[in-house]
Scaffold this active site. Structure first.
Site, short mmCIF file in Angstrom:
data_model
loop_
_atom_site.label_atom_id
_atom_site.label_comp_id
_atom_site.label_asym_id
_atom_site.label_seq_id
_atom_site.Cartn_x
_atom_site.Cartn_y
_atom_site.Cartn_z
N SER A 61 0.82 -1.22 0.00
CA SER A 61 0.00 0.00 0.00
C SER A 61 0.85 1.27 0.00
CB SER A 61 -0.90 0.01 1.24
OG SER A 61 -1.54 -1.23 1.38
N1 SAH Z 1 -1.66 -4.30 3.31
C1 SAH Z 1 -0.80 -4.82 2.27
C2 SAH Z 1 -1.32 -4.54 0.88
C3 SAH Z 1 -2.36 -5.49 0.51
S1 SAH Z 1 -2.82 -5.60 -1.16
C4 SAH Z 1 0.61 -4.33 2.44
O1 SAH Z 1 0.87 -3.55 3.34
O2 SAH Z 1 1.46 -4.77 1.67
C5 SAH Z 1 -4.33 -6.47 -0.89
C6 SAH Z 1 -4.17 -7.92 -0.55
O3 SAH Z 1 -5.45 -8.42 -0.21
C7 SAH Z 1 -3.66 -8.79 -1.69
O4 SAH Z 1 -2.48 -9.42 -1.32
C8 SAH Z 1 -4.81 -9.78 -1.93
O5 SAH Z 1 -4.36 -11.07 -2.28
C9 SAH Z 1 -5.50 -9.78 -0.59
N2 SAH Z 1 -6.89 -10.21 -0.57
C10 SAH Z 1 -7.88 -9.95 -1.46
N3 SAH Z 1 -9.04 -10.49 -1.04
C11 SAH Z 1 -8.79 -11.10 0.15
C12 SAH Z 1 -9.58 -11.82 1.09
N4 SAH Z 1 -10.88 -12.04 0.89
N5 SAH Z 1 -8.99 -12.30 2.22
C13 SAH Z 1 -7.67 -12.09 2.43
N6 SAH Z 1 -6.86 -11.41 1.59
C14 SAH Z 1 -7.42 -10.92 0.46
#
Ligand code: SAH
Length: 216
Positions: A61
């Site tokens: 993010s």
């Molecule tokens: N907070 C993270 C960025 C996340 S990007 C950081 O600091 O790097 C969003 C993530 O959510 C992705 O890796 C994706 O695979 C995950 N994701 C999407 N839907 C999801 C769900 N239902 N449960 C868990 N993870 C999920």
């Protein structure tokens, strides 16, 4: 290649200071090395205020978004926090600096493994990374004092509100597949209070109560 990023980190915190009032959030972000959550090819950009690719079409993010969402959770120390969407693990590390315990779930197995590795290397003992189950979130450890959703959803999923303690805060990007608004939900005894914190752009939250894999 430069491997000491303290000057870059300091510059990022000075930039965030213009938008973020909560000194504890700024201090936490000043302690966590963002470069350790991206591949070495991304190091030159590790402290740019933007999302960066982490593989599998996902991103770490944008730092300002991490700061805004963390600030909106009003963490004071004793909280049990859930993050949905571990990704690189960076946001989980920031939460772990400010709360007692962090439970974070991720649906891509390779990212679960990499995030665990990065967080383990940094010595965090108050973070648990779980592969996402059938139900959105992690009901086994509910209720949570705070929930941060690191991906965009078409609406506020009721299953996540159900996992919130009374008085608990949930922050989640809500909107279309391509643009969302950051929404803060506070659960009260009889109802919930919702607040709009402004526009944002996130990768999609996938699962029941969110987007289907085909939509994404
Ligand atoms: N907070 C993270 C960025 C996340 S990007 C950081 O600091 O790097 C969003 C993530 O959510 C992705 O890796 C994706 O695979 C995950 N994701 C999407 N839907 C999801 C769900 N239902 N449960 C868990 N993870 C999920």
């Amino acid at each position: 290649m430069v491997t000491d990023f303290s000057a870059e980190r300091h510059r990022l915190i000075e930039f965030l200071r213009r938008e973020i009032r909560d000194q504890r959030v700024l201090a936490a972000m000043g302690r966590v090395p963002r470069e350790l959550f991206v591949g070495s090819s991304q190091w030159p950009s590790a402290y740019d205020d933007r999302p960066l690719p982490i593989g599998h079409g996902q991103t770490i993010s944008q730092p300002l978004m991490v700061a805004i969402m963390t600030e909106a959770l009003d963490l004071e120390g004793p909280e049990k926090v859930l993050e949905v969407g571990t990704g690189s693990g960076y946001q989980a590390a920031i939460l772990a600096e400010l709360a007692r315990r962090v439970i974070t779930v991720e649906r891509i197995a390779d990212l679960v493994r990499k995030a665990e590795e990065a967080l383990g290397r940094l010595g965090y003992t108050n973070i648990e990374v779980h592969p996402a189950g059938a139900t959105l979130g992690w009901p086994a450890e509910a209720p949570y004092d705070a929930i941060l959703v690191s991906a965009g959803a078409p609406r506020v999923p009721q299953v996540l509100v159900d996992q919130l303690a009374v008085g608990g805060r949930l922050v989640i990007p809500v909107g279309s597949r391509y643009e969302q608004n950051l929404v803060r939900v506070v659960k009260r005894e009889r109802d919930t209070m919702m607040e709009d914190l402004g526009p944002c752009r996130w990768v999609p939250l996938i699962g029941e109560g969110a987007w289907s894999e085909q939509d994404a």
